[in-house]
Design a protein around this motif. Structure first.
Motif, mmCIF file in Angstrom:
data_model
loop_
_atom_site.group_PDB
_atom_site.id
_atom_site.type_symbol
_atom_site.label_atom_id
_atom_site.label_comp_id
_atom_site.label_asym_id
_atom_site.label_seq_id
_atom_site.Cartn_x
_atom_site.Cartn_y
_atom_site.Cartn_z
ATOM 1 N N SER A 56 -24.738 -5.095 40.631
ATOM 2 C CA SER A 56 -26.103 -5.215 40.794
ATOM 3 C C SER A 56 -26.642 -4.354 42.209
ATOM 4 O O SER A 56 -25.904 -4.138 42.945
ATOM 5 C CB SER A 56 -26.587 -6.641 40.936
ATOM 6 N N LEU A 57 -27.906 -4.166 42.158
ATOM 7 C CA LEU A 57 -28.514 -3.218 43.057
ATOM 8 C C LEU A 57 -28.409 -3.946 44.384
ATOM 9 O O LEU A 57 -28.064 -3.151 45.473
ATOM 10 C CB LEU A 57 -30.168 -3.150 42.971
ATOM 11 N N VAL A 58 -28.405 -5.119 44.485
ATOM 12 C CA VAL A 58 -28.587 -5.847 45.554
ATOM 13 C C VAL A 58 -27.040 -5.799 46.296
ATOM 14 O O VAL A 58 -27.036 -5.758 47.551
ATOM 15 C CB VAL A 58 -28.876 -7.508 45.340
ATOM 16 N N SER A 59 -26.134 -5.708 45.638
ATOM 17 C CA SER A 59 -24.733 -5.659 46.426
ATOM 18 C C SER A 59 -24.455 -3.928 46.364
ATOM 19 O O SER A 59 -23.653 -3.773 47.279
ATOM 20 C CB SER A 59 -23.590 -6.327 45.498
ATOM 21 N N ALA A 60 -24.819 -3.177 45.574
ATOM 22 C CA ALA A 60 -24.391 -1.841 45.457
ATOM 23 C C ALA A 60 -24.808 -1.130 46.485
ATOM 24 O O ALA A 60 -24.440 -0.270 47.132
ATOM 25 C CB ALA A 60 -24.642 -1.135 44.134
ATOM 26 N N ILE A 61 -26.370 -1.132 47.055
ATOM 27 C CA ILE A 61 -27.037 -0.656 48.159
ATOM 28 C C ILE A 61 -26.343 -1.013 49.406
ATOM 29 O O ILE A 61 -26.037 0.072 50.199
ATOM 30 C CB ILE A 61 -28.348 -0.661 47.824
ATOM 31 N N PRO A 62 -26.199 -2.150 49.689
ATOM 32 C CA PRO A 62 -25.345 -2.313 50.974
ATOM 33 C C PRO A 62 -24.049 -1.741 50.982
ATOM 34 O O PRO A 62 -23.447 -1.309 51.977
ATOM 35 C CB PRO A 62 -25.371 -3.957 51.026
ATOM 36 N N ALA A 63 -23.415 -1.928 49.884
ATOM 37 C CA ALA A 63 -22.173 -1.371 49.906
ATOM 38 C C ALA A 63 -22.259 0.452 50.103
ATOM 39 O O ALA A 63 -21.088 0.757 50.760
ATOM 40 C CB ALA A 63 -21.597 -1.506 48.392
ATOM 41 N N GLY A 64 -23.175 0.978 49.427
ATOM 42 C CA GLY A 64 -23.475 2.245 49.879
ATOM 43 C C GLY A 64 -23.587 2.562 51.281
ATOM 44 O O GLY A 64 -22.933 3.360 51.924
ATOM 45 N N GLY A 65 -24.315 1.386 51.983
ATOM 46 C CA GLY A 65 -24.567 1.733 53.526
ATOM 47 C C GLY A 65 -23.079 1.439 54.073
ATOM 48 O O GLY A 65 -22.849 2.154 55.276
ATOM 49 N N LEU A 66 -22.509 0.699 53.738
ATOM 50 C CA LEU A 66 -20.889 0.049 54.172
ATOM 51 C C LEU A 66 -20.179 1.387 54.298
ATOM 52 O O LEU A 66 -19.504 1.863 55.048
ATOM 53 C CB LEU A 66 -20.742 -1.057 53.478
ATOM 54 N N ALA A 67 -20.139 2.195 52.909
ATOM 55 C CA ALA A 67 -19.308 3.165 52.867
ATOM 56 C C ALA A 67 -19.619 4.465 53.720
ATOM 57 O O ALA A 67 -18.782 4.955 54.541
ATOM 58 C CB ALA A 67 -19.502 3.745 51.390
ATOM 59 N N ALA A 68 -21.030 4.472 53.913
ATOM 60 C CA ALA A 68 -21.608 5.674 54.803
ATOM 61 C C ALA A 68 -20.997 5.217 56.548
ATOM 62 O O ALA A 68 -20.559 5.816 57.096
ATOM 63 C CB ALA A 68 -23.003 5.906 54.772
ATOM 64 N N GLY A 69 -21.484 4.047 56.739
ATOM 65 C CA GLY A 69 -21.004 3.390 57.997
ATOM 66 C C GLY A 69 -19.360 3.717 58.182
ATOM 67 O O GLY A 69 -18.822 3.893 59.298
ATOM 68 N N GLY A 70 -18.677 3.324 57.319
ATOM 69 C CA GLY A 70 -17.068 3.187 57.350
ATOM 70 C C GLY A 70 -16.817 4.670 57.501
ATOM 71 O O GLY A 70 -15.782 4.781 58.457
#
Lengths: 286, 290
Positions: A56-70
């Motif tokens: 879902s959007l709610v989990s995918a967008i933070p995951a995108g942020g986490l990936a960039a941060g990672g």
């Protein structure tokens, strides 16, 4: 609100998110010239997760942020060994490499672009932007931002005063990249289509330019810079090229005359006084 | 086949050499990462194209293009360099980026964003040596590049002007104490970098017969890579760096296709910045205490 106004506000929101992504490391004196690369990481990660993995959007967008941060955390360790110009150039090279990798990555459409099926409403974009602004403003009230400013002003003294200079720099760099990733993820889902060419070196450069036009002394500078960059061209209604001519001329003029940018801490205090707030100087009261 | 690719790489690299040398002069002498250089490169190509289509003689057109770039560079000196000394270190860099955006979009307003065809001044003339094809324009630019770099290192190493320039590079305040007129010398350095860069733009236009308002970006940013690979501040380092970038670019196109150029070029740049930030031939900077 008309569709046109919503459209302008949406663009403003994406510019604000990018601005704060550049701002956070810049407070510590680190110029990130590859912010578009981190946006691309967030955009493609989030889009892949909703498209192919059914997130879902709610989990995918933070995951995108986490990936960039990672990724930022991963490259921060070697990159932050370098200082000043070398750091700016390393982020520049990184941005180019990321964009070129997505241009060749068949899983996400390569050069043809990548359509995104899940849609993020304007309201979602507005609220996430507001949350990010609140977060960075809140952060500016903490010692964290104070430490970063100290590092920018004098690394050596900051280190002697017991600050973990390296760790703080990594944190600022990573946090900035994560914000860029969240912005990228939202971008992908709002416009329903991403292509690697969008996340170009120009995007990174313009972001840095309007953040510095706004000024990095206070937390409001990037907001004003993004507002200026997004809204003034709409008001002028001049051609696309003229807007950049005017914008670039202003940058050159500002850096020559007032390199601290539009918003400075002294200017903010002046505005505060204008609205009747007493200057908080001890002994000023009779 | 490989020999031909090597030649193509060296030819392409010679353009990067000129731009890389300009970057290295600005950073080595003035400690200024001058991002207006890609804009000056474009001015060299575009102004000579505009004047050639107006029917100017080629020598006059190229001369005027070089003069235009020199004038713009003097404006950069005044606004981006002189007035921002003492400000935060990123300010001159950002100001020169502002100049790049300004120049590109001014030219865009003037002539439009289309890729334009540069008239072929040398005809379709090629040298053929044992099955290898060498374009005349490319051969001329290669020879000219090396003549210029040799001339530059002679000026820097042997003349009074060069001694003054090296003195500022070493220590600005000491140079001032020793009687170097920094206020007059610095504009000369800016004109010198502008001439090198704009000539690179003209030769790029002559060799590849294309100009556009954004022609400076791809080449200019690879010139930055050339400078770093060679070690910032080293002229001959920039020469080697430019040739290496040219070979990497041609090699990656030949092996994997045109889309992988940026991965190869900027990937190796990133790797070098991480492993050996002072470049292949530069001296390591004095380690900071942190």
């Amino acid at each position: 609100m008309s569709g046109y106004q919503t459209g302008v506000l949406i663009i403003l929101c994406f510019n604000i998110m990018a601005a704060y992504a550049v701002y956070l490391p810049l407070v510590a004196g680190q110029l990130n010239l590859g912010i578009a690369g981190f946006m691309a990481i967030g955009a493609y990660t989030a889009a892949y997760l909703t498209n192919e993995m059914g997130w879902s959007l709610v989990s995918a967008i933070p995951a995108g942020g986490l990936a960039a941060g990672g990724l930022a955390l991963l490259v921060a360790v070697p990159i932050l060994r370098t200082h000043g110009i070398y750091l700016a150039l390393a982020t520049f090279a990184l941005g180019q490499v990321i964009s070129a990798v997505f241009l060749n990555l068949e899983v996400v459409g390569a050069a043809a672009g990548y359509p995104v099926s899940t849609y993020a409403s304007p309201l979602a974009v507005f609220s996430v932007t507001a949350a990010i602004v609140l977060f960075v403003v809140g952060l500016s009230q903490t010692r964290f931002t104070l430490y970063l400013t100290a590092i920018k002003n004098d690394r050596l003294v900051a280190d002697l005063l017991g600050l973990k200079v390296w760790g703080l720099q990594v944190a600022a760099f990573t946090l900035g990249a994560a914000i860029a990733g969240i912005g990228g993820g939202l971008y992908a889902h709002h416009f329903s289509f991403i292509e690697a060419q969008h996340f170009s070196v120009q995007l990174s450069i313009y972001t840095v330019l309007y953040v510095l036009l706004g000024g990095t002394q206070t937390v409001w500078g990037p907001l004003v810079g993004a507002l200026f960059f997004s809204l003034v061209p709409e008001l002028l209604r001049a051609g696309e090229a003229w807007r950049y001519v005017i914008f670039a001329a202003l940058i050159v003029a500002f850096m020559a005359v007032r390199p601290q940018g539009l918003v400075t801490s002294t200017a903010l205090r002046g505005i505060g006084r204008l609205f009747g707030r007493k200057p908080a100087a001890p002994g000023a009261q009779p | 086949m490989i020999a031909q690719q090597l030649i193509n790489g060296v030819m392409l690299g010679s353009i990067y050499v000129l731009v890389g040398v300009s970057f290295t002069l600005a950073i080595g002498i003035l400690n200024f990462l001058n991002f207006s250089i890609p804009g000056l490169f474009m001015i060299g190509g575009m102004v000579s194209w505009v004047l050639l289509t107006q029917g100017w003689h080629w020598a006059a057109a190229i001369g005027a293009a070089l003069a235009a770039a020199a004038l713009v560079s003097l404006a950069v000196e005044q606004l981006s360099y002189r007035r921002t000394r003492g400000a935060d270190p990123e300010v001159p860099l950002v100001s020169s980026l502002g100049f790049l955006v300004l120049l590109e979009n001014l030219v865009l307003v003037g002539v439009g964003s289309d890729q334009q065809t540069f008239p072929s001044l040398l005809g379709d003339f090629n040298f053929r040596i044992g099955g290898l094809v060498i374009g005349a324009a490319q051969a001329i630019s290669l020879v000219l590049t090396f003549a210029l770099v040799v001339g530059l290192s002679f000026v820097l190493g042997r003349t009074n002007l060069g001694r003054q320039i090296r003195a500022i590079a070493e220590s600005r305040s000491t140079a001032v104490l020793l009687g170097v007129d920094v206020g007059r010398l610095v504009p000369k350095i800016f004109v010198l970098t502008a001439l090198f860069t704009a000539l690179g733009g003209v030769m790029f236009a002559l060799s590849y017969l294309q100009v556009s308002p954004f022609m400076g970006e791809g080449v200019g940013f690879k010139g930055v890579a050339a400078m770093i690979i060679g070690g910032m501040g080293s002229v001959w380092g920039a020469v080697i760096g430019g040739l290496i970038i040219g070979l990497i670019e041609v090699g990656s196109i030949w092996a994997f296709g045109a889309d992988t150029v940026n991965i190869a070029v900027y990937g190796s740049l990133l790797l070098l910045l991480i492993l050996r930030p002072h470049g292949l031939f530069g001296k390591p900077a004095i380690r900071e205490k942190l």
